[in-house]
Design an enzyme around this catalytic site. Structure first.
Site, mmCIF file in Angstrom:
data_model
loop_
_atom_site.group_PDB
_atom_site.id
_atom_site.type_symbol
_atom_site.label_atom_id
_atom_site.label_comp_id
_atom_site.label_asym_id
_atom_site.label_seq_id
_atom_site.Cartn_x
_atom_site.Cartn_y
_atom_site.Cartn_z
ATOM 1 N N ASP A 52 -22.021 -40.589 18.744
ATOM 2 C CA ASP A 52 -22.135 -39.726 20.222
ATOM 3 C C ASP A 52 -20.623 -40.187 20.685
ATOM 4 O O ASP A 52 -19.823 -41.016 20.466
ATOM 5 C CB ASP A 52 -23.042 -40.592 21.194
ATOM 6 N N ASP A 107 -32.464 -38.337 18.787
ATOM 7 C CA ASP A 107 -32.222 -39.867 18.900
ATOM 8 C C ASP A 107 -32.801 -40.204 20.238
ATOM 9 O O ASP A 107 -32.955 -39.306 21.085
ATOM 10 C CB ASP A 107 -30.783 -40.098 18.820
#
Length: 377
Positions: free
Chosen positions: A93, A272
RNA sequence: GGGCAGAUACCGAAGCGGUUAAACGGGGCAGACUGUAAAUCUGCUAGGGUAAUCCUUACGGAGGUUCGAAUCCUUCUCUGCCCA
């Protein structure tokens, strides 16, 4: 295969679909759940356990790994995979979520985000370009663009302005990505992140403009930030109507077992979430019978295994009573067992969803599974 | 036998005349957690009552002083330390 995503089957009865992600660290069947390993570790369990759980891809975080130990250090180790001894795939990320969650410690400008380290207060700056560079150093298989995760609630005007900023950053991210190349001999892919707050027209517009930039995959961000769950479902539904079918769709940060099934039905491929790992550490288990708050006194004498329906060492070798005792006694093993179990449950749930999509039984199975989980809540 | 210190809620421990049903820890009982500043955070924890600025019982026991006592006095019981 050069392309990342391969569509295998569409449900026909809903937007649910099965496919594959072709990475150089393995072929990943989708839908997929990706355990979160922010700082180069899925907290409380070892990489060997992740292999045993058959996790194909895990997350890392640009913000955290940049601050500590720093991407240059990781580069010296030959990239994040080698640094953490993980042969599976990694998605990193961008730090966009930290811009959101560490709001009072940063300042956004058109150029990027100036922020203070949550560790020592030192000052740093992220630009869309630098975040690509860092992720090149990390060597993740999939890198995310820097974005602003719009807080909930935000008014339409703020959201619209934020959209322009994030889209501008998205373009710059893509440019930098194209100007640079992978450092470790395996391919890297880049995903854009759709924002637009809670506004349908902005979500739609954002996606249309993001599609033009032509990322390898598309994420939906800025959901599950406090809005009612139905709104999250509606906006996910709307998003997958506009997202291209030939690319993976990633719903960031979602969610509960029920959320996963609902959103798979709405055409999401990748998820996620910290819930299985964080809640495990906080004494909450997810099971096929619903949630279990382990510290509750009702489990003192429970000789039941955590969840015998799973093929997982942690799930069927320990009684609830024993695990409760470990939690109450603050024993480290409690966190390990609970984390392993929760991840086993999430991974298994999504794998089953995939099988049911392939068997044309997803929708009915989904309904039954949710009812079962709600039963003992 | 003498001297000193102490006895507070499940436990430890503050408080030393009114704002105290009693700080703060721990324990206990619940709840939360969604791209991880999280092995974290929140609430409750004398009894009754859905609840209250309501009622009852409460700071070792018994008396007393005071408008008012966990807090001051007398005495008893018990505990620890020191001297014989």
């Amino acid at each position: 295969m050069n392309k990342l995503y391969e569509l295998e089957k569409e449900s026909g009865k809903s937007k649910a679909r099965a496919g594959f992600l072709h990475t150089d660290h393995g072929i990943i069947p989708t839908p997929v759940f990706m355990p979160v390993g922010t700082a180069g570790t899925v907290k409380a369990i070892m990489q060997r356990d992740l292999v045993e759980l058959d996790a194909k891809i895990i997350l890392g975080n640009t913000y955290h790994l940049y601050l500590r130990p720093n991407d240059k250090v990781i580069n010296q180790f030959g990239g994040l995979h080698k640094f953490i001894s993980w042969d599976g795939a990694i998605l990193t990320d961008s730090g966009g979520y930290q811009i959101f969650s560490l709001q009072d410690m940063r300042k956004l400008t058109r150029e990027g985000a100036a922020f203070k380290s949550h560790i020592d207060g030192s000052k740093h700056f992220f630009s869309p370009e630098s975040v690509v560079d860092i992720q090149r150093n990390l060597g993740s298989d999939i890198l995310m663009v820097l974005d602003e995760c719009v807080p909930y609630p935000s008014d339409e005007n703020y959201t619209a302005k934020s959209m322009e900023l994030s889209l501008d950053w998205a373009k710059r991210s893509k440019e930098r990505f194209c100007e640079t190349s992978d450092l470790y001999g395996h391919r890297q892919f880049q995903f854009g992140i759709g924002q637009g707050g809670m506004y349908e027209n902005q979500r739609k517009q954002y996606i249309e403009r993001m599609i033009e930039i032509d990322f390898d995959g598309n994420a939906i961000g800025g959901l599950s930030v406090g809005e009612p769950v139905e709104l999250m479902y509606d906006l996910t539904d709307l998003s997958t109507d506009y997202l291209p079918k030939n690319k993976p769709r990633y719903l960031m940060g979602v969610g509960t077992p029920e959320n996963l099934l609902e959103c798979i039905e709405r055409g999401i491929d990748m998820f996620d979430c910290v819930l299985p790992t964080r809640n495990a550490r906080n004494g909450q288990l997810f099971t096929s019978r619903g949630k279990i708050n382990l510290r509750n006194s009702q489990y003192i004498l429970s000789n039941q295994p955590i969840d015998s329906s799973l093929d997982c060492y942690a799930s069927n070798n320990f009684s609830l009573g024993y695990l409760r005792h470990l939690f109450i006694s603050k024993e480290i093993l409690a966190l390990q067992i609970a984390t392993m179990h929760n991840l086993a449950f999430f991974l298994d749930l999504v794998r089953k969803a995939r099988l049911h999509i392939l068997n044309d039984t997803f929708e009915v199975w989904k309904k039954e599974t949710i009812e079962k989980m709600r039963g003992e809540d």
